[in-house]
Design a protein around this motif. Structure first.
Motif, mmCIF file in Angstrom:
data_model
loop_
_atom_site.group_PDB
_atom_site.id
_atom_site.type_symbol
_atom_site.label_atom_id
_atom_site.label_comp_id
_atom_site.label_asym_id
_atom_site.label_seq_id
_atom_site.Cartn_x
_atom_site.Cartn_y
_atom_site.Cartn_z
ATOM 1 N N LEU A 53 0.804 -1.228 0.000
ATOM 2 C CA LEU A 53 0.000 0.000 0.000
ATOM 3 C C LEU A 53 0.837 1.278 0.000
ATOM 4 O O LEU A 53 0.568 2.183 -0.808
ATOM 5 C CB LEU A 53 -0.966 -0.009 1.184
ATOM 6 C CG LEU A 53 -1.903 1.191 1.305
ATOM 7 C CD1 LEU A 53 -2.784 1.318 0.069
ATOM 8 C CD2 LEU A 53 -2.773 1.082 2.558
ATOM 9 N N PRO A 54 1.849 1.418 0.886
ATOM 10 C CA PRO A 54 2.651 2.654 0.827
ATOM 11 C C PRO A 54 3.381 2.823 -0.498
ATOM 12 O O PRO A 54 3.586 3.949 -0.959
ATOM 13 C CB PRO A 54 3.636 2.503 1.995
ATOM 14 C CG PRO A 54 3.644 1.052 2.331
ATOM 15 C CD PRO A 54 2.277 0.551 1.997
ATOM 16 N N PHE A 103 3.688 -1.068 7.826
ATOM 17 C CA PHE A 103 3.588 -0.669 6.423
ATOM 18 C C PHE A 103 2.187 -0.168 6.094
ATOM 19 O O PHE A 103 2.022 0.775 5.324
ATOM 20 C CB PHE A 103 3.957 -1.852 5.510
ATOM 21 C CG PHE A 103 5.426 -1.978 5.236
ATOM 22 C CD1 PHE A 103 5.922 -1.873 3.954
ATOM 23 C CD2 PHE A 103 6.330 -2.192 6.269
ATOM 24 C CE1 PHE A 103 7.279 -1.991 3.683
ATOM 25 C CE2 PHE A 103 7.688 -2.310 6.025
ATOM 26 C CZ PHE A 103 8.164 -2.208 4.732
ATOM 27 N N LEU A 104 1.176 -0.814 6.676
ATOM 28 C CA LEU A 104 -0.198 -0.373 6.447
ATOM 29 C C LEU A 104 -0.415 1.037 6.989
ATOM 30 O O LEU A 104 -1.033 1.887 6.332
ATOM 31 C CB LEU A 104 -1.170 -1.350 7.097
ATOM 32 C CG LEU A 104 -2.671 -1.070 6.900
ATOM 33 C CD1 LEU A 104 -3.032 -1.126 5.416
ATOM 34 C CD2 LEU A 104 -3.508 -2.070 7.687
ATOM 35 N N VAL A 108 -1.427 4.493 4.996
ATOM 36 C CA VAL A 108 -2.530 5.394 5.342
ATOM 37 C C VAL A 108 -2.044 6.846 5.410
ATOM 38 O O VAL A 108 -2.711 7.768 4.934
ATOM 39 C CB VAL A 108 -3.178 4.976 6.679
ATOM 40 C CG1 VAL A 108 -4.185 6.021 7.147
ATOM 41 C CG2 VAL A 108 -3.850 3.618 6.535
ATOM 42 N N ILE A 109 -0.859 7.033 6.001
ATOM 43 C CA ILE A 109 -0.278 8.386 6.085
ATOM 44 C C ILE A 109 -0.006 8.940 4.696
ATOM 45 O O ILE A 109 -0.335 10.095 4.393
ATOM 46 C CB ILE A 109 1.029 8.356 6.916
ATOM 47 C CG1 ILE A 109 0.716 8.042 8.380
ATOM 48 C CG2 ILE A 109 1.764 9.694 6.797
ATOM 49 C CD1 ILE A 109 1.944 7.819 9.227
ATOM 50 N N SER A 116 -5.744 12.074 -2.514
ATOM 51 C CA SER A 116 -6.569 11.600 -3.627
ATOM 52 C C SER A 116 -7.200 10.285 -3.223
ATOM 53 O O SER A 116 -6.726 9.223 -3.600
ATOM 54 C CB SER A 116 -5.720 11.430 -4.887
ATOM 55 O OG SER A 116 -6.519 10.972 -5.941
ATOM 56 N N SER A 117 -8.254 10.349 -2.461
ATOM 57 C CA SER A 117 -8.883 9.148 -1.912
ATOM 58 C C SER A 117 -9.553 8.299 -2.988
ATOM 59 O O SER A 117 -9.711 7.099 -2.825
ATOM 60 C CB SER A 117 -9.918 9.534 -0.857
ATOM 61 O OG SER A 117 -10.905 10.381 -1.405
ATOM 62 N N THR A 118 -9.940 8.902 -4.102
ATOM 63 C CA THR A 118 -10.695 8.155 -5.112
ATOM 64 C C THR A 118 -9.868 7.041 -5.724
ATOM 65 O O THR A 118 -10.231 5.868 -5.674
ATOM 66 C CB THR A 118 -11.181 9.100 -6.238
ATOM 67 O OG1 THR A 118 -11.969 10.133 -5.653
ATOM 68 C CG2 THR A 118 -12.013 8.334 -7.243
#
Length: 275
Positions: A53-54, A103-104, A108-109, A116-118
């Protein structure tokens, strides 16, 4: 309903991309998932799927393809977990928990920084209907590469999965084959983000393989059957998601889970009905 889906496939290019991508991802996830569950590494698959994710968020910030960032962070997470396990008294599950949660949190940070949440929401939960041609071709290429590597090193992966001590006695580099499997797992996790997202990747890795395990008597049969189940689950999940206008990634995972549930009751290995 079926007619509408077929008509959509003929008319809409995005649906054609979604079908090819989801089926390919389902098939290759099923293949690699067999080795993951045989080694008792389901949690490792979950860790790597969240650890990318990061990398995705950072790629978005830097304006580069998310495959690059996801791969780098997936490999980094795998290396950190193995380093902690091999150089401390900390057990493997603890190392996985620390690494994947860290890492998760970093992801999130970075999502907040990217602002840009979309697009990143689609990475979390998948959006196979938005797959572009370039992503489809990358997915196919990675899937072919993973399949070829599994075929080439099938015997070594088989022996190191079932009996690593015997493999070591035979002169095999068990650690190298472990990292090869982690490398392939990271590739599959990155490609599967498009269909089911980072949250649900572990389901595509584990569920088809677990279903195949209920029927298969050899690893070759299990890998082939798991690949077919994964591809079929993806196809059926896409059909349900498109037809009823619901999240395709979640539909794929639920479809896979239903197939497992049915197999749990009817498979000869379980012998549940006779019991």
């Amino acid at each position: 309903m079926i007619a509408n889906f077929i008509e959509g496939l003929q008319e809409f290019h995005f649906l054609q991309n979604a079908l090819v991508t989801s089926v390919v991802i389902g098939a290759v996830s099923g293949m690699i998932g067999c080795f993951i569950i045989l080694r008792g590494m389901s949690l490792m698959g979950d860790a790597i799927s969240h650890a990318v994710l990061p990398g995705v968020a950072l790629s978005y910030i830097l304006g580069i393809n998310f495959f690059i960032g996801a791969l780098v962070f997936g490999f980094l997470a795998s290396f950190i977990i193995e380093f902690i396990k091999g150089n401390s008294v900390i057990k493997g599950d603890t190392a996985i928990g620390i690494t994947f949660s860290s890492f998760l949190a970093l992801g999130v940070i970075l999502i907040g920084v990217a602002n840009s949440s979309t697009d990143l929401f689609h990475i979390l939960f998948g959006n196979v209907l938005a797959v572009q041609d370039i992503d489809k071709y990358i997915t196919i290429g990675m899937a072919v590469f993973v399949a070829v590597m599994i075929v080439l090193f099938f015997k070594e992966l088989l022996i190191t999965s079932f009996d690593p001590l015997m493999a070591q006695a035979m002169g095999m580099n068990v650690v190298a084959y472990h990292y090869l499997l982690m490398f392939l797992l990271t590739l599959v996790s990155v490609t599967a983000m498009q269909s089911v997202g980072t949250i649900l990747i572990v389901a595509m890795l584990v569920t088809p393989a677990a279903t195949a395990f209920l029927y298969a008597k050899s690893l070759k049969t299990m890998v082939l059957l798991s690949s077919i189940i994964g591809a079929f689950s993806s196809f059926l999940g896409l059909f349900i998601g498109y037809s009823f206008n619901i999240a395709v990634g979640s539909s794929i995972v639920i479809t896979s889970a239903v197939l497992f549930l049915i197999s749990f009751f009817i498979s000869p290995k379980q012998n549940f009905i006779r019991k």
